[in-house]
Design a protein around this motif. Structure first.
Motif, mmCIF file in Angstrom:
data_model
loop_
_atom_site.group_PDB
_atom_site.id
_atom_site.type_symbol
_atom_site.label_atom_id
_atom_site.label_comp_id
_atom_site.label_asym_id
_atom_site.label_seq_id
_atom_site.Cartn_x
_atom_site.Cartn_y
_atom_site.Cartn_z
ATOM 1 N N VAL A 156 0.846 -1.197 0.000
ATOM 2 C CA VAL A 156 0.000 0.000 0.000
ATOM 3 C C VAL A 156 0.879 1.244 0.000
ATOM 4 O O VAL A 156 0.634 2.194 -0.755
ATOM 5 C CB VAL A 156 -0.973 -0.010 1.209
ATOM 6 N N LEU A 157 1.909 1.270 0.846
ATOM 7 C CA LEU A 157 2.825 2.421 0.876
ATOM 8 C C LEU A 157 3.520 2.614 -0.468
ATOM 9 O O LEU A 157 3.688 3.738 -0.936
ATOM 10 C CB LEU A 157 3.863 2.250 1.988
ATOM 11 N N THR A 158 3.920 1.515 -1.104
ATOM 12 C CA THR A 158 4.564 1.587 -2.415
ATOM 13 C C THR A 158 3.604 2.165 -3.454
ATOM 14 O O THR A 158 3.994 3.020 -4.266
ATOM 15 C CB THR A 158 5.052 0.194 -2.858
ATOM 16 N N ASN A 159 2.348 1.736 -3.410
ATOM 17 C CA ASN A 159 1.345 2.258 -4.352
ATOM 18 C C ASN A 159 1.085 3.753 -4.111
ATOM 19 O O ASN A 159 0.936 4.518 -5.069
ATOM 20 C CB ASN A 159 0.035 1.482 -4.232
ATOM 21 N N ILE A 160 1.027 4.152 -2.849
ATOM 22 C CA ILE A 160 0.817 5.572 -2.532
ATOM 23 C C ILE A 160 1.982 6.401 -3.063
ATOM 24 O O ILE A 160 1.788 7.454 -3.683
ATOM 25 C CB ILE A 160 0.651 5.773 -1.010
ATOM 26 N N GLU A 161 3.206 5.927 -2.838
ATOM 27 C CA GLU A 161 4.392 6.643 -3.302
ATOM 28 C C GLU A 161 4.413 6.740 -4.826
ATOM 29 O O GLU A 161 4.704 7.806 -5.387
ATOM 30 C CB GLU A 161 5.647 5.934 -2.800
ATOM 31 N N SER A 162 4.079 5.656 -5.490
ATOM 32 C CA SER A 162 4.049 5.634 -6.958
ATOM 33 C C SER A 162 3.010 6.627 -7.484
ATOM 34 O O SER A 162 3.276 7.400 -8.421
ATOM 35 C CB SER A 162 3.735 4.222 -7.436
ATOM 36 N N HIS A 163 1.838 6.615 -6.884
ATOM 37 C CA HIS A 163 0.774 7.531 -7.318
ATOM 38 C C HIS A 163 1.183 8.989 -7.077
ATOM 39 O O HIS A 163 0.928 9.864 -7.908
ATOM 40 C CB HIS A 163 -0.518 7.205 -6.567
ATOM 41 N N ARG A 164 1.849 9.255 -5.956
ATOM 42 C CA ARG A 164 2.317 10.605 -5.652
ATOM 43 C C ARG A 164 3.306 11.088 -6.707
ATOM 44 O O ARG A 164 3.246 12.238 -7.159
ATOM 45 C CB ARG A 164 2.958 10.601 -4.261
ATOM 46 N N HIS A 165 4.218 10.207 -7.127
ATOM 47 C CA HIS A 165 5.189 10.566 -8.177
ATOM 48 C C HIS A 165 4.482 10.867 -9.501
ATOM 49 O O HIS A 165 4.863 11.805 -10.214
ATOM 50 C CB HIS A 165 6.234 9.461 -8.366
ATOM 51 N N GLU A 166 3.455 10.063 -9.829
ATOM 52 C CA GLU A 166 2.686 10.308 -11.059
ATOM 53 C C GLU A 166 2.011 11.678 -11.010
ATOM 54 O O GLU A 166 2.041 12.428 -11.994
ATOM 55 C CB GLU A 166 1.621 9.226 -11.245
ATOM 56 N N LEU A 167 1.396 12.001 -9.876
ATOM 57 C CA LEU A 167 0.727 13.297 -9.737
ATOM 58 C C LEU A 167 1.723 14.447 -9.830
ATOM 59 O O LEU A 167 1.456 15.459 -10.479
ATOM 60 C CB LEU A 167 -0.029 13.365 -8.411
ATOM 61 N N ASP A 168 2.893 14.290 -9.172
ATOM 62 C CA ASP A 168 3.922 15.334 -9.214
ATOM 63 C C ASP A 168 4.417 15.536 -10.641
ATOM 64 O O ASP A 168 4.625 16.674 -11.086
ATOM 65 C CB ASP A 168 5.098 14.981 -8.299
ATOM 66 N N SER A 169 4.605 14.435 -11.361
ATOM 67 C CA SER A 169 5.069 14.507 -12.749
ATOM 68 C C SER A 169 4.033 15.209 -13.629
ATOM 69 O O SER A 169 4.373 16.068 -14.451
ATOM 70 C CB SER A 169 5.352 13.096 -13.271
ATOM 71 N N GLN A 170 2.764 14.851 -13.456
ATOM 72 C CA GLN A 170 1.696 15.464 -14.248
ATOM 73 C C GLN A 170 1.582 16.953 -13.931
ATOM 74 O O GLN A 170 1.396 17.771 -14.825
ATOM 75 C CB GLN A 170 0.357 14.761 -13.975
ATOM 76 N N THR A 171 1.703 17.315 -12.659
ATOM 77 C CA THR A 171 1.638 18.722 -12.262
ATOM 78 C C THR A 171 2.780 19.513 -12.892
ATOM 79 O O THR A 171 2.579 20.627 -13.388
ATOM 80 C CB THR A 171 1.686 18.860 -10.722
ATOM 81 N N ALA A 172 3.980 18.933 -12.905
ATOM 82 C CA ALA A 172 5.132 19.604 -13.512
ATOM 83 C C ALA A 172 4.916 19.802 -15.010
ATOM 84 O O ALA A 172 5.208 20.880 -15.559
ATOM 85 C CB ALA A 172 6.406 18.795 -13.255
ATOM 86 N N THR A 173 4.369 18.797 -15.666
ATOM 87 C CA THR A 173 4.089 18.894 -17.106
ATOM 88 C C THR A 173 3.040 19.972 -17.369
ATOM 89 O O THR A 173 3.201 20.803 -18.276
ATOM 90 C CB THR A 173 3.594 17.543 -17.653
ATOM 91 N N ASP A 174 1.959 19.955 -16.591
ATOM 92 C CA ASP A 174 0.903 20.958 -16.744
ATOM 93 C C ASP A 174 1.443 22.364 -16.513
ATOM 94 O O ASP A 174 1.071 23.310 -17.225
ATOM 95 C CB ASP A 174 -0.253 20.682 -15.777
ATOM 96 N N TYR A 175 2.348 22.532 -15.582
ATOM 97 C CA TYR A 175 2.924 23.843 -15.294
ATOM 98 C C TYR A 175 3.785 24.309 -16.472
ATOM 99 O O TYR A 175 3.713 25.462 -16.884
ATOM 100 C CB TYR A 175 3.746 23.763 -14.001
ATOM 101 N N GLU A 176 4.595 23.403 -17.016
ATOM 102 C CA GLU A 176 5.468 23.736 -18.147
ATOM 103 C C GLU A 176 4.649 24.106 -19.393
ATOM 104 O O GLU A 176 5.064 24.964 -20.167
ATOM 105 C CB GLU A 176 6.404 22.577 -18.458
ATOM 106 N N GLU A 177 3.500 23.457 -19.561
ATOM 107 C CA GLU A 177 2.667 23.735 -20.725
ATOM 108 C C GLU A 177 1.745 24.931 -20.498
ATOM 109 O O GLU A 177 0.995 25.292 -21.381
ATOM 110 C CB GLU A 177 1.840 22.490 -21.066
ATOM 111 N N GLY A 178 1.818 25.508 -19.311
ATOM 112 C CA GLY A 178 1.016 26.696 -19.037
ATOM 113 C C GLY A 178 -0.422 26.402 -18.675
ATOM 114 O O GLY A 178 -1.252 27.300 -18.666
ATOM 115 N N LYS A 179 -0.746 25.161 -18.424
ATOM 116 C CA LYS A 179 -2.113 24.812 -18.051
ATOM 117 C C LYS A 179 -2.449 25.288 -16.638
ATOM 118 O O LYS A 179 -3.613 25.519 -16.320
ATOM 119 C CB LYS A 179 -2.330 23.297 -18.146
ATOM 120 N N ILE A 180 -1.408 25.404 -15.816
ATOM 121 C CA ILE A 180 -1.590 25.940 -14.461
ATOM 122 C C ILE A 180 -0.545 27.018 -14.228
ATOM 123 O O ILE A 180 0.510 27.012 -14.825
ATOM 124 C CB ILE A 180 -1.496 24.844 -13.373
ATOM 125 N N ALA A 181 -0.896 27.950 -13.376
ATOM 126 C CA ALA A 181 0.056 29.053 -13.106
ATOM 127 C C ALA A 181 0.763 28.867 -11.800
ATOM 128 O O ALA A 181 0.381 28.203 -10.928
ATOM 129 C CB ALA A 181 -0.686 30.374 -13.100
#
Length: 118
Positions: A93-118
């Motif tokens: 469960v901890l491994t899955n939580i950590e993996s999901h957190r990394h996915e969210l962080d990666s998506q947030t970074a991509t969205d920020y770079e593309e200007g989708k979020i400020a």
């Protein structure tokens, strides 16, 4: 209220509100003890009457201070602490939580770079 032992006598120090009333009389009352209240024609007699009232009520009685222990309540989530420590699934469960957190962080970074979020 404070009590002090002076020359073998116990003295009680109290806070009294002395108030000039609209009708020209003077009231005196012990703060926090509404049953100890008098009204008189002038300040000195009001204080004297209040003194007599308090003294009469204290005869044969005593004033004591109590120190009470305030019970500490347990934090409402404390009972859940460690309930999964022996679970075989806990590490996964901890491994899955950590993996999901990394996915969210990666998506947030991509969205920020593309200007989708400020």
């Amino acid at each position: 209220m404070n009590t002090k032992l002076l020359n073998g006598q116990t003295k009680l120090s109290i806070n009294v509100l002395v108030k000039n009333e609209k009708d020209g009389k003077v009231s005196a009352r012990v703060l926090g003890l509404p049953e100890y209240s008098v009204t008189s024609s002038d300040r000195n007699s009001a204080i004297s009457e209040l003194d007599r009232l308090i003294t009469a009520n204290l005869l044969g009685n005593e004033v004591i201070s109590l120190e009470l222990e305030i019970p500490k309540s347990e934090h409402p989530w404390r009972k859940f602490a460690g309930i999964y420590k022996d679970s075989q699934l806990f590490d996964s469960v901890l491994t899955n939580i950590e993996s999901h957190r990394h996915e969210l962080d990666s998506q947030t970074a991509t969205d920020y770079e593309e200007g989708k979020i400020a």
